[in-house]
Design a protein around this motif. Structure first.
Motif, short mmCIF file in Angstrom:
data_model
loop_
_atom_site.label_atom_id
_atom_site.label_comp_id
_atom_site.label_asym_id
_atom_site.label_seq_id
_atom_site.Cartn_x
_atom_site.Cartn_y
_atom_site.Cartn_z
N PRO A 64 0.81 -1.23 0.00
CA PRO A 64 0.00 0.00 0.00
C PRO A 64 0.84 1.27 0.00
N GLY A 65 2.01 1.24 0.65
CA GLY A 65 2.86 2.42 0.68
C GLY A 65 3.26 2.89 -0.70
N TRP A 66 3.44 1.94 -1.63
CA TRP A 66 3.80 2.29 -3.01
C TRP A 66 2.67 3.07 -3.67
N TYR A 67 1.44 2.56 -3.52
CA TYR A 67 0.28 3.23 -4.12
C TYR A 67 0.05 4.60 -3.48
N GLN A 68 0.12 4.67 -2.16
CA GLN A 68 -0.15 5.92 -1.45
C GLN A 68 0.87 7.00 -1.82
N MET A 69 2.11 6.60 -2.05
CA MET A 69 3.15 7.55 -2.44
C MET A 69 2.76 8.28 -3.72
N LEU A 70 2.07 7.58 -4.63
CA LEU A 70 1.69 8.15 -5.92
C LEU A 70 0.23 8.61 -5.95
N GLY A 71 -0.49 8.46 -4.83
CA GLY A 71 -1.85 8.96 -4.75
C GLY A 71 -2.91 8.02 -5.27
N TYR A 72 -2.59 6.72 -5.45
CA TYR A 72 -3.57 5.76 -5.95
C TYR A 72 -4.14 4.93 -4.80
N ASP A 84 24.76 -3.53 -8.02
CA ASP A 84 23.46 -3.24 -7.42
C ASP A 84 22.56 -2.54 -8.42
N TYR A 85 21.29 -2.44 -8.06
CA TYR A 85 20.35 -1.69 -8.89
C TYR A 85 19.85 -0.49 -8.09
N ARG A 86 20.18 0.70 -8.58
CA ARG A 86 19.71 1.95 -7.98
C ARG A 86 19.43 2.94 -9.09
N ALA A 87 18.32 3.64 -8.98
CA ALA A 87 17.98 4.62 -10.00
C ALA A 87 17.08 5.70 -9.40
N GLU A 88 17.23 6.92 -9.90
CA GLU A 88 16.34 8.01 -9.55
C GLU A 88 15.61 8.44 -10.81
N TYR A 89 14.29 8.52 -10.74
CA TYR A 89 13.51 8.87 -11.92
C TYR A 89 12.15 9.42 -11.49
N ARG A 90 11.39 9.87 -12.48
CA ARG A 90 10.08 10.46 -12.21
C ARG A 90 8.98 9.43 -12.42
N ARG A 133 14.81 16.85 -4.18
CA ARG A 133 15.23 17.33 -5.50
C ARG A 133 14.80 18.78 -5.72
N GLU A 134 13.58 19.10 -5.28
CA GLU A 134 13.08 20.46 -5.42
C GLU A 134 13.92 21.43 -4.59
N LEU A 135 14.30 21.01 -3.40
CA LEU A 135 15.11 21.88 -2.53
C LEU A 135 16.47 22.15 -3.15
N TYR A 136 17.10 21.11 -3.67
CA TYR A 136 18.40 21.29 -4.31
C TYR A 136 18.31 22.27 -5.47
N ALA A 137 17.24 22.15 -6.25
CA ALA A 137 17.07 23.04 -7.40
C ALA A 137 16.91 24.49 -6.95
N ASN A 140 -2.88 12.40 -10.05
CA ASN A 140 -3.34 13.69 -10.56
C ASN A 140 -2.63 14.12 -11.84
N GLY A 141 -1.76 13.26 -12.37
CA GLY A 141 -1.06 13.56 -13.62
C GLY A 141 0.31 14.17 -13.44
N ASP A 142 0.63 14.65 -12.22
CA ASP A 142 1.95 15.20 -11.96
C ASP A 142 2.98 14.07 -11.84
N TYR A 143 4.25 14.46 -11.92
CA TYR A 143 5.34 13.50 -11.75
C TYR A 143 6.13 13.85 -10.50
N ILE A 144 6.52 12.85 -9.73
CA ILE A 144 7.39 13.06 -8.58
C ILE A 144 8.66 12.22 -8.77
N TRP A 145 9.73 12.72 -8.18
CA TRP A 145 11.01 11.99 -8.23
C TRP A 145 11.02 10.92 -7.14
N VAL A 146 11.47 9.73 -7.51
CA VAL A 146 11.60 8.64 -6.55
C VAL A 146 12.99 8.03 -6.67
N GLU A 147 13.44 7.46 -5.57
CA GLU A 147 14.66 6.65 -5.58
C GLU A 147 14.24 5.19 -5.54
#
Length: 333
Positions: free
Chosen positions: A43-51, A89-95, A135-139, A100-107
């Motif tokens: 459920p945490g995965w879905y809630q993170m994206l608002g589903y 290892d497998y590590r990636a940061e992406y949107r 990511r927003e703060l760094y920008a 709601n149609g917006d994109y968020i950055w995840v690790e």
């Protein structure tokens, strides 16, 4: 966070117990069974994206479909490098796309916890973490360090306006490049992209796909008797009728002239035969100017392990040719 250790085994916990534990973890956790294709997401995965929890299909398509298109090739390259042992290892940061149609950055971090006797991946687990605020703060800090606050505000507003205009132009250019201007079907360029994507997915996840070639029988005679305008409307009608008989994930593209291609993800040859026969009968009800019947010939193939992509496309072309030689208005494959 997952550590970069060797593959581990959890012999005393079955899937139900593991998934029960993951249900109460707030982070976005996923569990991929590579042998069955089943992907559990807590459920945490879905809630993170608002589903709503467990509102998506439990397969790899769900993951691919929420990744931003511009990030997808980079993420898949890192994923493949880990599966093949090129990276530790497998590590990636992406949107990721939210409800709601917006994109968020995840690790995203993952690790293989079980392999098959032949060394291929049997099971892999991982976790997504929301890093959008970071990511927003760094920008914002980078902008603040480069210029005064007022200059930043003015420049940011201008950049946002230009970026929005550029995005609209990029999307419009992409739409024009990927859409056949006459019929509204996918273009040949889009088809080549889709076939390569399915080819790579088939190798990665061991899931077959099918390709169907469709060609209008005696189309030149339609143009000669009624003119190219009527021929164009005939092709438009074929696309309209075909779209009403295929799945949303299937791709219909105009290969050229009066020839079309269908790409059917996760589809065996027998199922492709069912789809093609359904289309043959459905399109058989269409008429040129309401009188002259329309027929099509179909060539079908299913992807084969380790088969080069150009050989697969050559096979579907030969299958279509055999259908034409056999008398048209039929299937071959």
């Amino acid at each position: 966070m997952l550590q970069d250790n060797d593959t581990i085994r959890i012999p005393d916990l079955n899937d139900a117990a593991v998934h029960g534990i993951l249900e109460v973890i707030s982070d976005g956790v996923w569990d991929w069974n590579a042998n069955t294709g089943f992907v559990y997401r807590n459920p945490g995965w879905y809630q993170m994206l608002g589903y709503e929890p467990h509102s998506f299909d439990n397969n790899v398509f769900t993951w691919e479909n929420v990744i931003h298109p511009d990030d997808l090739p980079r993420v898949m390259a890192r994923f493949d490098a880990y599966l093949s042992g090129q990276t530790a290892d497998y590590r990636a940061e992406y949107r990721c796309r939210c409800r709601n149609g917006d994109y968020i950055w995840v690790e995203d971090c993952g690790r293989i916890i079980a392999r098959n006797p032949d060394g291929t991946v049997a099971r892999m687990i991982g976790a997504h973490r929301d890093i959008h605020a970071q990511r927003e703060l760094y920008a914002r800090l980078e902008l603040h360090n480069r210029t005064l606050e007022q200059q930043v505000a003015e420049r940011t507003a201008e950049l946002e306006r230009l970026n929005l205009a550029l995005q609209h132009q990029v999307e419009e250019n992409r739409r024009l490049a990927e859409t056949d201007s006459l019929t509204g079907a996918a273009s040949r360029y889009r088809l080549e992209q889709a076939v390569r994507l399915e080819y790579e997915r088939a190798r990665r996840f061991k899931e077959p796909f099918a390709v169907i070639a469709m060609d209008v029988d005696d189309f030149k005679q339609i143009n000669d008797r009624h003119g190219h305008g009527v021929g164009d409307h005939t092709l438009i009608d074929i696309v309209r009728l075909t779209r009403g008989a295929i799945r949303e994930i299937d791709l219909l593209a105009r290969w050229g002239g009066d020839e079309f291609m269908l790409v059917l993800p996760n589809t065996r040859l027998a199922d492709a035969h069912v789809v093609a026969e359904k289309l043959r009968q459905r399109l058989g009800h269409a008429r040129v100017k309401g009188v002259e019947p329309i027929t099509l010939s179909f060539g079908l193939v299913e992807s084969r392990p380790d088969e080069p992509l150009n050989q697969l496309m050559a096979r579907v072309d030969r299958a279509l040719y055999r259908a034409k030689l056999a008398g048209k208005d039929q299937l071959s494959g």
